[in-house]
Design a protein around this motif. Sequence first.
Motif, PDB file in Angstrom:
ATOM      1  N   GLU A   1    -109.834 -68.041  14.280  1.00  0.00           N
ATOM      2  CA  GLU A   1    -108.803 -67.191  13.951  1.00  0.00           C
ATOM      3  C   GLU A   1    -109.355 -66.577  12.814  1.00  0.00           C
ATOM      4  N   ASP A   2    -109.820 -67.186  11.929  1.00  0.00           N
ATOM      5  CA  ASP A   2    -109.573 -66.263  10.760  1.00  0.00           C
ATOM      6  C   ASP A   2    -110.933 -65.575  10.417  1.00  0.00           C
ATOM      7  N   TYR A   3    -112.009 -65.393  11.227  1.00  0.00           N
ATOM      8  CA  TYR A   3    -113.035 -64.440  11.409  1.00  0.00           C
ATOM      9  C   TYR A   3    -112.875 -63.977  12.332  1.00  0.00           C
ATOM     10  N   ASP A   4    -112.484 -63.432  13.363  1.00  0.00           N
ATOM     11  CA  ASP A   4    -112.119 -63.021  14.525  1.00  0.00           C
ATOM     12  C   ASP A   4    -113.026 -63.256  15.648  1.00  0.00           C
ATOM     13  N   LEU A   5    -113.533 -64.613  15.374  1.00  0.00           N
ATOM     14  CA  LEU A   5    -114.445 -64.773  16.196  1.00  0.00           C
ATOM     15  C   LEU A   5    -113.998 -64.744  18.322  1.00  0.00           C
ATOM     16  N   PRO A   6    -114.824 -63.641  19.209  1.00  0.00           N
ATOM     17  CA  PRO A   6    -114.652 -63.950  20.454  1.00  0.00           C
ATOM     18  C   PRO A   6    -114.155 -65.273  21.316  1.00  0.00           C
ATOM     19  N   GLU A   7    -114.917 -65.983  20.153  1.00  0.00           N
ATOM     20  CA  GLU A   7    -114.599 -67.559  21.113  1.00  0.00           C
ATOM     21  C   GLU A   7    -114.653 -68.684  19.902  1.00  0.00           C
TER      22      GLU A   7
END
Length: 245
Positions: free
Chosen positions: A116-122
Amino acid sequence: MNQGIGTKILKYTFKALGLLLVFGTIGILLWRIFTSGDPAEMKALKVNARLVEAYEQAQAEGREMDMFTQEQPTTITTADHNYSYFSVSNTVFIKDADQVQLTFRYNNSTIRHLAEDYDLPEVPARDAELYEVSLWVVYDLTPDVAEDDENVEYVRFYPTAEETLTAQKSLYNYRKLVFDGVDFNVENKPILTIYMDVYYVEDVDYEKDPYGTLPLYQKVYETKKDLNKPYTLTDKERKALEAYA
């Protein structure tokens, strides 16, 4: 059905459900307690050549190794942006070996927060190497000058990669880390503080605040016996040191 019998059945049904809820809650609490402790391999000292050399030297001199633990105000990150993300335990400062050993721990929920913090795809896999952990050591360059907070030296230390142990237990992920070369005996340059810094491996920028940081050592605590305590080798650790080839 007789009304009296129906009332009794209803009464005992609610009683059974109440007992189930109570004992179920107790069971969950006990499960969390027993599964939250560090695995055995994370508690014991990691034996390596440097530690064995220090041990043998101390034994030859008829003494135990100079090593200690130090209690800190917190062992879990508490800032708003990383509350309970990371924790540290089993931190041992081994002066004779110029070494620090610790257990780094993070919850599976920490990995979800990372996504969530790094807006990762998964959400990354729990066995992935997601974090860089280092020691941020502050040396006092003018120990004879009281209240001089400006003349200091900052040095960053990294774990010896081949010494790292990994483990998983229930909701938690562990790394046993060994930091070599942390010298507590530098002449006229004592260590003031040591922090553990944590960065996401894809965002290591020492000009930015760490993703998480925790205090490990403060010189002012060395005189406080309730906080600063000698570390005693366990029988298992002593046998491992003596059996090291």
